[in-house]
Design an enzyme around this catalytic site. Sequence first.
Site, mmCIF file in Angstrom:
data_model
loop_
_atom_site.group_PDB
_atom_site.id
_atom_site.type_symbol
_atom_site.label_atom_id
_atom_site.label_comp_id
_atom_site.label_asym_id
_atom_site.label_seq_id
_atom_site.Cartn_x
_atom_site.Cartn_y
_atom_site.Cartn_z
ATOM 1 N N HIS A 1 0.867 -1.185 0.000
ATOM 2 C CA HIS A 1 0.000 0.000 0.000
ATOM 3 C C HIS A 1 0.903 1.234 0.000
ATOM 4 O O HIS A 1 1.023 1.938 0.999
ATOM 5 C CB HIS A 1 -0.892 -0.041 1.245
ATOM 6 C CG HIS A 1 -2.070 0.885 1.209
ATOM 7 N ND1 HIS A 1 -2.369 1.700 0.120
ATOM 8 C CD2 HIS A 1 -3.027 1.150 2.142
ATOM 9 C CE1 HIS A 1 -3.465 2.398 0.393
ATOM 10 N NE2 HIS A 1 -3.882 2.085 1.606
ATOM 11 N N ARG B 1 -3.083 11.742 2.899
ATOM 12 C CA ARG B 1 -3.221 10.935 1.677
ATOM 13 C C ARG B 1 -3.538 11.850 0.494
ATOM 14 O O ARG B 1 -3.013 11.675 -0.603
ATOM 15 C CB ARG B 1 -4.346 9.901 1.858
ATOM 16 C CG ARG B 1 -4.081 8.848 2.921
ATOM 17 C CD ARG B 1 -3.013 7.869 2.494
ATOM 18 N NE ARG B 1 -3.345 7.275 1.208
ATOM 19 C CZ ARG B 1 -4.194 6.248 1.047
ATOM 20 N NH1 ARG B 1 -4.748 5.682 2.101
ATOM 21 N NH2 ARG B 1 -4.464 5.756 -0.159
ATOM 22 N N GLN C 1 -0.263 4.823 1.093
ATOM 23 C CA GLN C 1 -0.423 4.948 2.547
ATOM 24 C C GLN C 1 0.901 5.329 3.200
ATOM 25 O O GLN C 1 0.977 6.259 4.008
ATOM 26 C CB GLN C 1 -0.927 3.622 3.116
ATOM 27 C CG GLN C 1 -1.188 3.653 4.608
ATOM 28 C CD GLN C 1 -2.339 4.587 4.960
ATOM 29 O OE1 GLN C 1 -3.394 4.532 4.362
ATOM 30 N NE2 GLN C 1 -2.134 5.456 5.934
HETATM 31 N N1 CP Z 1 -6.190 3.674 4.587
HETATM 32 C C1 CP Z 1 -6.926 3.384 3.496
HETATM 33 O O1 CP Z 1 -6.396 3.048 2.409
HETATM 34 O O2 CP Z 1 -8.258 3.526 3.676
HETATM 35 P P1 CP Z 1 -9.416 3.087 2.669
HETATM 36 O O3 CP Z 1 -9.422 1.589 2.627
HETATM 37 O O4 CP Z 1 -10.658 3.687 3.231
HETATM 38 O O5 CP Z 1 -9.077 3.648 1.316
HETATM 39 N N1 NVA Z 2 -4.317 -4.039 5.577
HETATM 40 C C1 NVA Z 2 -5.570 -3.389 5.295
HETATM 41 C C2 NVA Z 2 -5.360 -1.952 4.965
HETATM 42 C C3 NVA Z 2 -6.605 -1.152 4.723
HETATM 43 C C4 NVA Z 2 -6.342 0.247 4.324
HETATM 44 C C5 NVA Z 2 -6.302 -4.117 4.188
HETATM 45 O O1 NVA Z 2 -5.654 -4.548 3.223
HETATM 46 O O2 NVA Z 2 -7.518 -4.280 4.271
#
Ligand code: CP
Ligand code: NVA
Length: 313
Positions: A131, A295, A134
Amino acid sequence: MPRHLRTIRDLSPAEFDRLLSLARRVKADPSAYRAKLAGKKVALVFAKPSTRTRVSFEVGVAELGGQPLFLPTGGPAGLQVGRGEPPHDTAKVLSRYVDAIVIRTFGQDEVDALAEHGRVPVVNALTDSEHPCQALGDVLTIRERFGDDLRGRTLAFVGPGNNVTHALMLAGPRAGLDVIVACPELLPPSHVVLERAREEAARAGTRVYVEHDPRRAVKDASIVYSDTWVSMGQERDAESLRAKLAAYTVDDDLMSIAARDAIFMHCMPVHRGEEATASVVDGPQSVVFDQAENRLHVQKALLLLLLGAEPWT
Ligand code: CP
Ligand code: NVA
């Protein structure tokens, strides 16, 4: 060849720094960037739910004068990729309509296929593996709190090895931060990512390592970070994940072991009473809403760079 953000590894340390400096300027003076993406269309392909990522990309593109297109892959209004059209065909077709593709999905290979077969920049908006957006927003938040020189500071991630963990492990060396992952033995981060992060940390003069005892991990840490115990797509394993992670809740006692000026971070959505107590999430050390806001700013900076509206150097 277009540039992509498939993983944090797509950014050299200098580019990582440049992106964050630009994000700070975008945040301080958004009107200066208002028309920078005029006429540009950005596809937002989502195979998983989202609040922060979807809305911050939609708002970010609009604030830069461009047009976001939200394209879910499921349901009657979903893209054909959701019912089997190959990602490489989707990549070629979308590339003829839009200037960039942001994708949230399961497999990292789908992101790679879009990048390989398309002709436009591709941004990983979360996969099972990583991610990166993030981690970029998180480092902006950390810099706001502790300054740009983070050498000697430690981020302790308390929870399962997952996509957010991987992005933070790779961001640490680029940000000058040490990263400790405190996870159960049965839920480690990817060995491949750990090796890569360690190589990069050795070059950067920082450290990345795994520790199973959360109390030892957070001792003197400047940042205590947690994520949901059950990631999207893991719902069937929820019970077993919760059982393995029962000793990894971030509570006031754990926070008291961290540095006196430590902050609590979480990418959200957060489950109060599981990965962290409400008193920590909503307490004075928490910066979770700053993270969510940032973000927007880092993703605007990212798109400006990827679409050539601002130089990388
Ligand atoms: N932290 C994050 O990516 O949140 P969402 O899943 O709401 O996009
Ligand atoms: N690890 C989590 C992050 C969400 C923003 C997921 O993948 O659901």
